[in-house]
Motif scaffolding. Structure first.
Motif, PDB file in Angstrom:
ATOM      1  N   LEU A 107       0.807  -1.224   0.000  1.00  0.00           N
ATOM      2  CA  LEU A 107       0.000   0.000   0.000  1.00  0.00           C
ATOM      3  C   LEU A 107       0.837   1.271   0.000  1.00  0.00           C
ATOM      4  O   LEU A 107       0.382   2.314   0.437  1.00  0.00           O
ATOM      5  N   GLY A 108       2.048   1.197  -0.490  1.00  0.00           N
ATOM      6  CA  GLY A 108       2.883   2.379  -0.545  1.00  0.00           C
ATOM      7  C   GLY A 108       3.718   2.602   0.694  1.00  0.00           C
ATOM      8  O   GLY A 108       4.434   3.599   0.789  1.00  0.00           O
ATOM      9  N   TYR A 109       3.629   1.730   1.662  1.00  0.00           N
ATOM     10  CA  TYR A 109       4.496   1.827   2.837  1.00  0.00           C
ATOM     11  C   TYR A 109       5.858   1.237   2.480  1.00  0.00           C
ATOM     12  O   TYR A 109       6.033   0.603   1.449  1.00  0.00           O
ATOM     13  N   SER A 110       6.828   1.394   3.373  1.00  0.00           N
ATOM     14  CA  SER A 110       8.164   0.843   3.137  1.00  0.00           C
ATOM     15  C   SER A 110       8.186  -0.666   3.324  1.00  0.00           C
ATOM     16  O   SER A 110       9.172  -1.311   3.009  1.00  0.00           O
ATOM     17  N   HIS A 111       7.096  -1.229   3.847  1.00  0.00           N
ATOM     18  CA  HIS A 111       7.018  -2.665   4.103  1.00  0.00           C
ATOM     19  C   HIS A 111       5.635  -3.168   3.682  1.00  0.00           C
ATOM     20  O   HIS A 111       4.667  -2.402   3.681  1.00  0.00           O
ATOM     21  N   PRO A 112       5.515  -4.426   3.310  1.00  0.00           N
ATOM     22  CA  PRO A 112       4.175  -4.966   3.027  1.00  0.00           C
ATOM     23  C   PRO A 112       3.394  -5.196   4.328  1.00  0.00           C
ATOM     24  O   PRO A 112       3.966  -5.522   5.362  1.00  0.00           O
TER      25      PRO A 112
END
Length: 178
Positions: A107-112
């Motif tokens: 979702l655009g975060y640095s992590h899934p």
């Protein structure tokens, strides 16, 4: 007496209902659901039609009469047909996948984002951006869909986020330059 509480609940042929000790258990082809019924209400099954009667005319009992009728109706529908919620991911690079018992969202975060799937819910990912959730328990399904949606709520400027199917977002105009 509640208007909704007075309505009858039709019971499909493939659904079995057991009411003992103020506990109702409903079995169907998609699962088994049970709930506790207050002592002031009585469940009566006759000729594949379920009715909920009020034993005592107390203000609080009148208020929950329609609630429990709706809860039991949702249980009957859930075990016979199942409920489905479809979520859509809108945004560049937003993707979803299912591995084992986890839903993985990019979702655009640095992590899934990894979300564990409850046992009674079936998750299917269609075209990487559409998630189909199915369950016989309407309450649990709604909570799980809200949990997924809470990771990226739809924002009003670009319309990015996790949306329910056919949800309309009121768009705002951005800053107007000189």
């Amino acid at each position: 007496m509640s208007r909704i509480g007075k309505l009858n609940i039709p019971i499909p042929n493939d659904v079995d209902i057991n009411y003992e000790n103020f506990q109702i258990t409903i079995k169907g082809k998609f699962g088994i659901l049970q709930t506790h019924i207050p002592k002031a209400l009585e469940v009566i099954e006759k000729d594949k039609i379920l009715t909920i009667e009020v034993k005592e005319n107390i203000k609080n009992v009148k208020a929950i009469h329609g609630l429990y009728r709706t809860l039991i109706n949702n249980m009957v529908i859930g075990v016979s047909k199942q409920f489905e919620i479809i979520l859509t991911l809108n945004g560049v690079g937003y993707r979803a996948s299912v591995t084992g018992n986890e839903l993985i969202l990019n979702l655009g975060y640095s992590h899934p984002v990894q979300i564990s799937i409850p046992e009674s819910i079936t998750v299917e990912v269609i075209k990487n951006t559409t998630i189909s959730l199915k369950s016989c328990d309407k309450e649990l399904l709604g909570l799980f869909a809200a949990n997924i949606r809470s990771w990226r709520r739809p924002e009003p400027y670009k319309g990015k986020g996790i949306l329910y199917k056919n949800e309309q977002i009121l768009r705002k105009a951005g800053k107007s330059g000189k």
